[in-house]
Structure formats: C-alpha cells, structure tokens
Scaffold this motif. Sequence first.
Motif, PDB file in Angstrom:
ATOM      1  N   UNK A  63       0.802  -1.000   0.044  1.00  0.00           N
ATOM      2  CA  UNK A  63       0.237  -0.237  -0.016  1.00  0.00           C
ATOM      3  C   UNK A  63       0.956   1.251   0.037  1.00  0.00           C
ATOM      4  N   UNK A  64       2.098   0.968   0.137  1.00  0.00           N
ATOM      5  CA  UNK A  64       3.190   2.317   0.265  1.00  0.00           C
ATOM      6  C   UNK A  64       2.936   3.195  -0.966  1.00  0.00           C
ATOM      7  N   UNK A  65       2.451   4.650  -0.733  1.00  0.00           N
ATOM      8  CA  UNK A  65       2.409   5.578  -1.831  1.00  0.00           C
ATOM      9  C   UNK A  65       1.004   5.368  -2.427  1.00  0.00           C
ATOM     10  N   UNK A  66       0.077   4.442  -2.005  1.00  0.00           N
ATOM     11  CA  UNK A  66      -1.335   4.213  -2.905  1.00  0.00           C
ATOM     12  C   UNK A  66      -2.517   5.033  -1.797  1.00  0.00           C
ATOM     13  N   UNK A  67      -3.271   5.561  -2.404  1.00  0.00           N
ATOM     14  CA  UNK A  67      -4.529   5.773  -1.571  1.00  0.00           C
ATOM     15  C   UNK A  67      -5.438   4.535  -1.252  1.00  0.00           C
ATOM     16  N   UNK A  68      -6.381   4.799  -0.270  1.00  0.00           N
ATOM     17  CA  UNK A  68      -7.094   3.669   0.121  1.00  0.00           C
ATOM     18  C   UNK A  68      -8.074   3.094  -1.230  1.00  0.00           C
ATOM     19  N   UNK A  69      -8.389   4.199  -2.091  1.00  0.00           N
ATOM     20  CA  UNK A  69      -9.248   3.916  -3.105  1.00  0.00           C
ATOM     21  C   UNK A  69      -8.359   3.050  -4.105  1.00  0.00           C
ATOM     22  N   UNK A  70      -7.134   3.304  -4.152  1.00  0.00           N
ATOM     23  CA  UNK A  70      -6.397   2.709  -5.414  1.00  0.00           C
ATOM     24  C   UNK A  70      -5.941   1.224  -4.914  1.00  0.00           C
ATOM     25  N   UNK A  71      -5.820   1.249  -3.315  1.00  0.00           N
ATOM     26  CA  UNK A  71      -5.427  -0.283  -3.045  1.00  0.00           C
ATOM     27  C   UNK A  71      -6.827  -0.945  -3.137  1.00  0.00           C
ATOM     28  N   UNK A  72      -8.104  -0.533  -2.810  1.00  0.00           N
ATOM     29  CA  UNK A  72      -9.301  -1.238  -3.021  1.00  0.00           C
ATOM     30  C   UNK A  72      -9.557  -1.752  -4.546  1.00  0.00           C
ATOM     31  N   UNK A  73      -9.066  -0.826  -5.631  1.00  0.00           N
ATOM     32  CA  UNK A  73      -9.087  -0.929  -6.938  1.00  0.00           C
ATOM     33  C   UNK A  73      -8.042  -2.234  -7.143  1.00  0.00           C
ATOM     34  N   UNK A  74      -6.910  -2.230  -6.624  1.00  0.00           N
ATOM     35  CA  UNK A  74      -5.891  -3.327  -6.809  1.00  0.00           C
ATOM     36  C   UNK A  74      -6.600  -4.636  -6.209  1.00  0.00           C
ATOM     37  N   UNK A  75      -7.135  -4.688  -5.152  1.00  0.00           N
ATOM     38  CA  UNK A  75      -7.964  -5.600  -4.497  1.00  0.00           C
ATOM     39  C   UNK A  75      -8.899  -6.362  -5.535  1.00  0.00           C
ATOM     40  N   UNK A  76      -9.726  -5.316  -5.990  1.00  0.00           N
ATOM     41  CA  UNK A  76     -10.844  -5.912  -7.044  1.00  0.00           C
ATOM     42  C   UNK A  76     -10.245  -6.548  -8.161  1.00  0.00           C
ATOM     43  N   UNK A  77      -9.160  -5.932  -8.634  1.00  0.00           N
ATOM     44  CA  UNK A  77      -8.509  -6.493  -9.895  1.00  0.00           C
ATOM     45  C   UNK A  77      -7.945  -7.930  -9.783  1.00  0.00           C
ATOM     46  N   UNK A  78      -7.170  -8.049  -8.655  1.00  0.00           N
ATOM     47  CA  UNK A  78      -6.624  -9.319  -8.322  1.00  0.00           C
ATOM     48  C   UNK A  78      -7.340 -10.383  -8.049  1.00  0.00           C
ATOM     49  N   UNK A  79      -8.813 -10.033  -7.393  1.00  0.00           N
ATOM     50  CA  UNK A  79      -9.658 -10.938  -7.208  1.00  0.00           C
ATOM     51  C   UNK A  79     -10.634 -11.305  -8.137  1.00  0.00           C
ATOM     52  N   UNK A  80     -10.721 -10.466  -9.488  1.00  0.00           N
ATOM     53  CA  UNK A  80     -11.563 -11.029 -10.436  1.00  0.00           C
ATOM     54  C   UNK A  80     -10.743 -11.659 -11.684  1.00  0.00           C
TER      55      UNK A  80
END
Length: 80
Positions: A63-80
């Motif tokens: 998460x370093x350097x990322x906003x909470x929204x950006x982290x959530x987007x990455x979570x969604x991308x990796x789980x899809x």
Amino acid sequence: MAKIGVEASLTNIQQLLKEKGYDVVELKQESDAANCDCCVVSGFDSNVMGMHDSVTQASVIEARGLSAEEVCQQVENRLS
C-alpha cells in the motif's frame, strides 16, 4: 465475499474494504494471512535481503504510496 488480510496500521483501508462488503482480517502475525484471498501490507517492513518464507498463496498488495481507493481497486482487480 472474499477474505482480505490488512496490516493493523492501515485502518483507512480496512474501513473502506469493510464498506465495500469484504471480510477484513487484521494481520497481527504471519499466520493470520494463511486463509486470506488477498493481503494488504504497508510496505514499510520490506525485506531488503529479498529472502522470504511464504505463509500464503494469496496476492499481496503493498500500500505504500497508494490511496485507500487505489488499494481497493487493486484488490478488486486481483480477485476478478
């Protein structure tokens, strides 16, 4: 819904993921990550030597350097 392990210091990310309906587990020790679908870590304790023992097969997001929204987007991308 997917189970997401989030490092204890990342409370804003924990809250946002809960709001989006994810089952959020606070990562207090390595074994907490064992049954997670994805893990979010701060990245401040990065392994400089590059040596590691895997405790989970889940995707790990730094998460370093990322906003909470950006982290959530990455979570969604990796789980899809």
